[in-house]
Design a protein around this motif. Structure first.
Motif, mmCIF file in Angstrom:
data_model
loop_
_atom_site.group_PDB
_atom_site.id
_atom_site.type_symbol
_atom_site.label_atom_id
_atom_site.label_comp_id
_atom_site.label_asym_id
_atom_site.label_seq_id
_atom_site.Cartn_x
_atom_site.Cartn_y
_atom_site.Cartn_z
ATOM 1 N N ASN A 45 -2.367 16.529 46.452
ATOM 2 C CA ASN A 45 -2.023 17.131 45.012
ATOM 3 C C ASN A 45 -1.921 18.521 45.048
ATOM 4 O OD1 ASN A 45 -4.902 18.248 44.617
ATOM 5 N ND2 ASN A 45 -5.563 15.831 44.628
ATOM 6 N N THR A 46 -1.955 19.158 43.785
ATOM 7 C CA THR A 46 -1.662 20.519 43.385
ATOM 8 C C THR A 46 -3.021 21.156 43.618
ATOM 9 O OG1 THR A 46 -2.244 20.131 40.963
ATOM 10 C CG2 THR A 46 0.331 20.131 41.739
ATOM 11 N N GLU A 47 -3.974 20.666 43.715
ATOM 12 C CA GLU A 47 -5.525 21.335 43.761
ATOM 13 C C GLU A 47 -6.250 21.329 45.158
ATOM 14 O OE1 GLU A 47 -8.192 21.217 40.450
ATOM 15 O OE2 GLU A 47 -6.868 19.691 39.632
ATOM 16 N N THR A 76 -9.196 24.560 44.591
ATOM 17 C CA THR A 76 -9.733 24.706 43.252
ATOM 18 C C THR A 76 -11.200 24.147 43.198
ATOM 19 O OG1 THR A 76 -8.993 22.565 42.143
ATOM 20 C CG2 THR A 76 -7.522 24.640 41.902
ATOM 21 N N VAL A 77 -11.807 23.825 44.338
ATOM 22 C CA VAL A 77 -13.041 23.317 44.415
ATOM 23 C C VAL A 77 -14.261 24.170 43.888
ATOM 24 C CG1 VAL A 77 -14.942 22.836 45.869
ATOM 25 C CG2 VAL A 77 -12.584 21.804 46.250
ATOM 26 N N LYS A 112 -2.994 18.915 36.808
ATOM 27 C CA LYS A 112 -1.469 19.300 36.780
ATOM 28 C C LYS A 112 -0.829 18.387 38.029
ATOM 29 C CE LYS A 112 -2.170 23.883 35.085
ATOM 30 N NZ LYS A 112 -1.829 25.269 35.564
ATOM 31 N N GLU A 113 0.240 17.667 37.616
ATOM 32 C CA GLU A 113 0.789 17.007 38.508
ATOM 33 C C GLU A 113 2.070 17.694 38.968
ATOM 34 O OE1 GLU A 113 2.105 13.201 36.653
ATOM 35 O OE2 GLU A 113 0.010 12.363 37.128
ATOM 36 N N ASN A 114 2.583 18.659 38.252
ATOM 37 C CA ASN A 114 3.631 19.709 38.630
ATOM 38 C C ASN A 114 3.034 21.029 38.910
ATOM 39 O OD1 ASN A 114 4.698 17.893 36.541
ATOM 40 N ND2 ASN A 114 6.583 18.520 37.324
ATOM 41 N N LEU A 115 3.819 21.625 40.194
ATOM 42 C CA LEU A 115 3.063 22.889 40.601
ATOM 43 C C LEU A 115 3.648 23.976 39.575
ATOM 44 C CD1 LEU A 115 4.111 22.260 44.137
ATOM 45 C CD2 LEU A 115 1.986 22.917 43.700
ATOM 46 N N HIS A 138 -3.067 29.353 39.615
ATOM 47 C CA HIS A 138 -2.003 28.817 38.545
ATOM 48 C C HIS A 138 -1.943 27.311 38.326
ATOM 49 C CE1 HIS A 138 0.364 32.581 39.620
ATOM 50 N NE2 HIS A 138 -0.714 32.938 38.976
ATOM 51 N N GLN A 139 -2.673 26.506 39.487
ATOM 52 C CA GLN A 139 -2.675 25.144 39.766
ATOM 53 C C GLN A 139 -4.143 24.530 39.084
ATOM 54 O OE1 GLN A 139 0.112 24.344 40.775
ATOM 55 N NE2 GLN A 139 0.123 26.708 41.802
#
Length: 543
Positions: A45-47, A76-77, A112-115, A138-139
């Motif tokens: 995924n994005t993160e 993003t953890v 966020k599913e989109n980057l 940004h994600q």
């Protein structure tokens, strides 16, 4: 072990690093790339990408702590770590399912599913490095601006979770593949301020304790003056959030209180960490101005100022001296306003109400004396035994003649005596009322054998409420089996939902060529493909 792995750029997301590896190696299939880097099935995924420990074992010859560095600096953890119950960074930093469990909760902040990317950042990357990459900042859900350039982020049209593509996506300047994340710039400053707090929390290397954080929230809410009456605390806090951010901004953050009053979980210690970190940030900003101010705020709830306070015992040697250091703050049982009992070592206790700071200025102060204590009692009876006249007793005790006579007749603390009598009468009255409600409930159960507990409660609201509060064990033993956990399927307007879905399918069909352009290949138009594109719309409410 692999022979090549790209050097991660500053704040590059883990997805971007794997995507660059894919392009540098010239792999035709993303599954081939994932098989090279991960020996197990991965969730992309994005993160975050799971099974980072597998990747770490294959690239450990490039760095001493490759997996740990990727986790801390390229996912993003760290945003979720302060609210995680287990000490992941000192135990096993790769066991993270609990951190991402929020995605399954209804009405929560959606990932966020989109980057997302910043055009200015992308231009600088291409000019300096020769290629662009996805920035992990940004994600993060809830972040829609670039802190560096103070502009809104752009969203790539590729949905990396819904689109089934054969490769990975890297940022480009093709305007057909991007759209703005912010349609209005009115709240740009609010978004920038929130992004600053997100950055602070990501760099915060400590873990909150549930009980400590719970107490801190309550303390600051009390200091803000919105804690009392307690029955209005939730409403007051909701009004504070609406006043601070406005409905439109909260909608943008998936935190509208009308759809889901998520602040209810704030007052349950066990549910406190179920609140998404972005919502914690919204609360902290509303209460303290910023996350940093909230964390470093060491103020105590002191509605009567800082002590020590004066002792009001006229029969002790420290009368009117500031020797009282203990005050018990409570809420009046009827008007729900704050009151404080000031307790001196001599046993003398007096009460002030919120807004009162000088007991000498309180009219009819004798009614505020809750206890007189052993020192007052000893000296009072000593004076009585010495044969002091009534006017002398009045002068020394600061009490009126009728009050002194009442004390001699009823005892030292007539107020406490009255309270004890009232409590005794209340217990007797409550016992009689409970017996009456028991009979009413038994009759209702016997006369309606097919009714559920909820149906009986709805027909006898006062009876059920009283027994539930004061006689819960008896109520449990004399009620139908609870249906809790067995939800009835709600009636739905399927026709309205079907029409809405038909319109969505027609829209997807009309935009099919645009989808193919974004993916970069021809897509077979099948039922499964359409369902995948409908995935992000399934949770959308019917207008």
């Amino acid at each position: 072990m692999i022979g090549y792995f790209p050097h991660p750029y500053k704040d590059e997301s883990i997805y971007s690093i794997v995507a660059r590896y894919h392009y540098h190696m010239g792999n035709k299939s993303k599954y081939h790339t994932l098989e090279e880097l991960f020996s197990k099935t991965v969730s992309l995924n994005t993160e975050y990408i799971n099974n980072l420990d597998q990747l770490s074992s294959k690239i450990n010859h490039f760095s001493n702590q490759p997996g740990y560095e990727l986790l801390i600096n390229h996912t993003t953890v760290p945003l979720y770590y302060p609210f995680n119950k287990t000490t992941l960074l000192t135990n096993n930093p790769f066991l993270l399912p609990s951190i991402y469990r929020y995605k399954k909760r209804h009405n929560d902040i959606k990932p966020k599913e989109n980057l997302h990317f910043c055009t200015d950042c992308l231009n600088e990357q291409i000019e300096e490095l020769g290629e662009g990459y996805w920035n992990r900042w940004h994600q993060i859900p809830g972040v829609f601006v670039c802190l560096k350039h103070k502009i809104p982020l752009l969203k790539h049209q590729m949905n990396v979770e819904r689109f089934k593509i054969n490769g990975f996506v890297l940022p480009d300047n093709d305007s057909s593949n991007q759209s703005s994340t912010l349609y209005k710039l009115d709240d740009l400053e609010k978004h920038l301020a929130l992004a600053e707090d997100v950055k602070f929390l990501v760099n915060y290397r400590a873990c909150f304790l549930e009980q400590a954080l719970y107490k801190k929230y309550l303390t600051i809410i009390k200091i803000k003056g919105i804690a009392y009456p307690m029955s209005q605390m939730l409403k007051n806090l909701s009004d504070l959030l609406l006043t601070t951010y406005g409905n439109e901004f909260l909608n943008y953050m998936d935190s509208n209180l009308k759809d889901d009053n998520w602040i209810n979980r704030l007052f349950h210690e066990k549910k406190l960490f179920d609140i998404h970190p972005i919502r914690h940030i919204l609360l902290m900003r509303a209460l303290s101005g910023s996350v940093e101010s909230f964390i470093h705020n060491s103020d105590q709830f002191e509605p009567f100022g800082e002590g020590p306070w004066v002792c009001m015992n006229p029969l002790c040697d420290h009368y009117l001296k500031e020797v009282v250091t203990k005050v018990e703050v409570s809420v009046h049982p009827f008007n729900r306003k704050i009151q404080g009992d000031f307790i001196c070592n001599c046993g003398f206790v007096y009460r002030l109400r919120q807004g009162e700071f000088d007991p000498c200025k309180v009219p009819y102060f004798s009614s505020r004396v809750m206890k007189k204590g052993h020192v007052w009692e000893r000296n009072f009876y000593k004076m009585v035994n010495q044969g002091l006249k009534m006017n002398e007793l009045e002068e020394k005790t600061k009490l009126s003649r009728p009050t002194i006579r009442k004390i001699l007749r009823e005892g030292i603390d007539p107020i406490q005596n009255a309270i004890q009598k009232r409590d005794k009468k209340t217990k007797e009255w409550r016992k009689r009322k409970t017996a009456t409600y028991r009979r009413v409930w038994i009759n209702a159960v016997n006369n309606n054998p097919n009714h559920t507990r909820s149906e009986l409660a709805n027909h006898n609201r006062a009876t059920f409420a009283w027994l539930h509060q004061f006689d819960s064990e008896w109520l449990e033993e004399n009620s139908p089996v609870s249906q809790k956990g067995h939800r009835r399927k709600e009636k739905e307007d399927f026709e309205e939902k079907d029409l809405f879905m038909v319109k969505e399918v027609q829209r997807i069909n009309d935009e099919w060529k645009q989808h193919e352009k974004v993916v970069g290949k021809i897509i077979r138009k099948t039922f499964s493909a359409i369902c995948d594109l409908l995935g992000s719309n399934r949770e959308r409410k019917v207008p």
